[in-house]
Scaffold this motif. Structure first.
Motif, mmCIF file in Angstrom:
data_model
loop_
_atom_site.group_PDB
_atom_site.id
_atom_site.type_symbol
_atom_site.label_atom_id
_atom_site.label_comp_id
_atom_site.label_asym_id
_atom_site.label_seq_id
_atom_site.Cartn_x
_atom_site.Cartn_y
_atom_site.Cartn_z
ATOM 1 N N ASN A 1 4.858 0.711 -7.827
ATOM 2 C CA ASN A 1 3.478 0.743 -8.302
ATOM 3 C C ASN A 1 3.366 -0.233 -9.474
ATOM 4 O O ASN A 1 3.842 0.040 -10.576
ATOM 5 C CB ASN A 1 3.116 2.164 -8.730
ATOM 6 N N GLU B 1 0.832 -1.198 0.000
ATOM 7 C CA GLU B 1 0.000 0.000 0.000
ATOM 8 C C GLU B 1 0.877 1.264 0.000
ATOM 9 O O GLU B 1 1.968 1.264 0.548
ATOM 10 C CB GLU B 1 -0.939 0.013 1.211
ATOM 11 N N PRO B 2 0.425 2.349 -0.624
ATOM 12 C CA PRO B 2 1.236 3.566 -0.700
ATOM 13 C C PRO B 2 1.177 4.368 0.597
ATOM 14 O O PRO B 2 0.221 4.261 1.371
ATOM 15 C CB PRO B 2 0.594 4.345 -1.841
ATOM 16 N N TYR C 1 5.366 4.448 -3.019
ATOM 17 C CA TYR C 1 5.213 2.991 -3.024
ATOM 18 C C TYR C 1 6.590 2.380 -2.774
ATOM 19 O O TYR C 1 7.488 2.501 -3.626
ATOM 20 C CB TYR C 1 4.697 2.493 -4.369
#
Length: 349
Positions: A99, A76-77, A95
């Protein structure tokens, strides 16, 4: 008793684990105001993306993660707090495993996202020169990543950045120096690109109006060993004047007569820039059309009294030969014909 002891030991270990994990992950965010000047750098290019190591911190935002090992491998970012840069609101989106929707597998991915756009007018767009950064504490430098393209943020595209900011194999290699004591930093520099509305236009004018200036020097034999100057004359946007030393100058001294064209000040409201001046400099023959002439062309700087010419338009022995017709009644005549000058104006693009 043994059962109670085991239960207490388990509870103590669980509490210690939770406390250490909570303390281990700390995110520090710093909004910077330092200007930039790429004075020290090295280059590496890959697939159109340029990577530059520079000394200066990013000017818009820095995010420092103290406890990288806690989030290492998380998909998850991380979204930063809102910060202001160039008159708009932004967030950084990080990220740490890349990503996957932007070719970032095996890389760190980092983006800038414009925020709070509700107050912007319909059809808004913001053109940005975007640079993203990874700090290298070992080298005391910032890896600067950019592709040179202007990023257009708009309603349909609010996020720009790099899916392949830096390879994880490089970033997580302790010898590279990007992670020190489990801490790493990322940053952004956001500069608005506003198209110029005016331009500086340089035009070269051939045979401009009033381009011939004549200067007659009387009592030549009585002149001293120094430079003499004509009155100023205006051609194009600039004033000019002639100058010479009757006893010679430079390599022609004391055997030849010099002549120079000097650039002076500018007419009122002119755009002051370097000025191109191409001129035919003549010593007039007062008995025939057999004039002595040289052609000179040069960029004249903005400052006054910069002269270009020749040290030997005529030998002094030939000048003093009355039969040749250059010195008549103890007078000589110089002439400047400005054949081309530059004029600079500020005009619309």
């Amino acid at each position: 008793m043994d059962s109670q002891t085991r239960s207490l030991s388990f509870i103590s270990l669980a509490f210690l684990f939770i406390t250490c994990s909570s303390a281990e992950f700390l995110i520090r965010q710093v909004t910077q105001g330092t200007g930039t000047d790429n004075s020290s750098y090295s280059h590496q290019a890959n697939l159109g993306v340029t990577r530059v190591l520079r000394d200066e911190r990013p000017s818009s935002k820095i995010v420092t993660i103290a406890g990288y090992s806690v989030i290492k491998g998380r998909g998850e970012p991380y979204e930063s707090s809102v910060f202001e840069a160039a008159g708009y609101k932004w967030r950084l989106v990080l990220y740490v495993v890349g990503n996957s929707h932007d070719g970032g597998a095996g890389y760190i991915s980092l983006y800038a996202r414009i925020e709070e756009t509700e107050s912007l007018p319909y059809g808004w767009e913001v053109n940005v020169d975007l640079k993203l950064f990874v700090h290298n504490p070992k080298l005391h430098k910032y890896l600067t990543v950019t592709d040179g393209a202007v990023k257009r943020f708009e309603a349909g595209k609010k996020e720009w950045g790099f899916g392949q900011l830096i390879a994880l194999s490089t970033f997580e290699n302790t010898n590279e120096g990007y992670i020190v004591q489990d801490t790493c930093s990322f940053g952004a520099e956001i500069l608005i690109v506003k198209p110029a509305e005016v331009q500086e236009k340089v035009t070269f004018i051939s045979n401009p109006p009033d381009n011939i200036f004549t200067w007659k020097i009387l009592r030549f034999s009585n002149l001293e060993d120094k430079f003499y100057y004509s009155a100023d004359f205006l051609v194009g946007d600039r004033y000019w004047r002639l100058g010479f030393n009757p006893k010679g100058d430079g390599g022609g001294r004391p055997y030849a007569l010099p002549i120079f064209l000097f650039a002076q000040g500018f007419r009122p409201n002119a755009v002051a820039t370097n000025t191109w001046g191409a001129v035919n400099l003549r010593l007039k023959n007062q008995r025939s059309t057999n004039h002595r002439q040289i052609y000179s062309a040069a960029w004249y700087p903005i400052r006054s009294d910069y002269g270009v010419g020749v040290n030997n338009i005529i030998l002094l022995a030939d000048l003093n030969d009355a039969s040749q017709g250059y010195l008549v009644n103890d007078a000589i005549i110089f002439e400047a014909e400005m054949v081309k000058v530059s004029v600079t104006n500020i005009v619309s693009v």
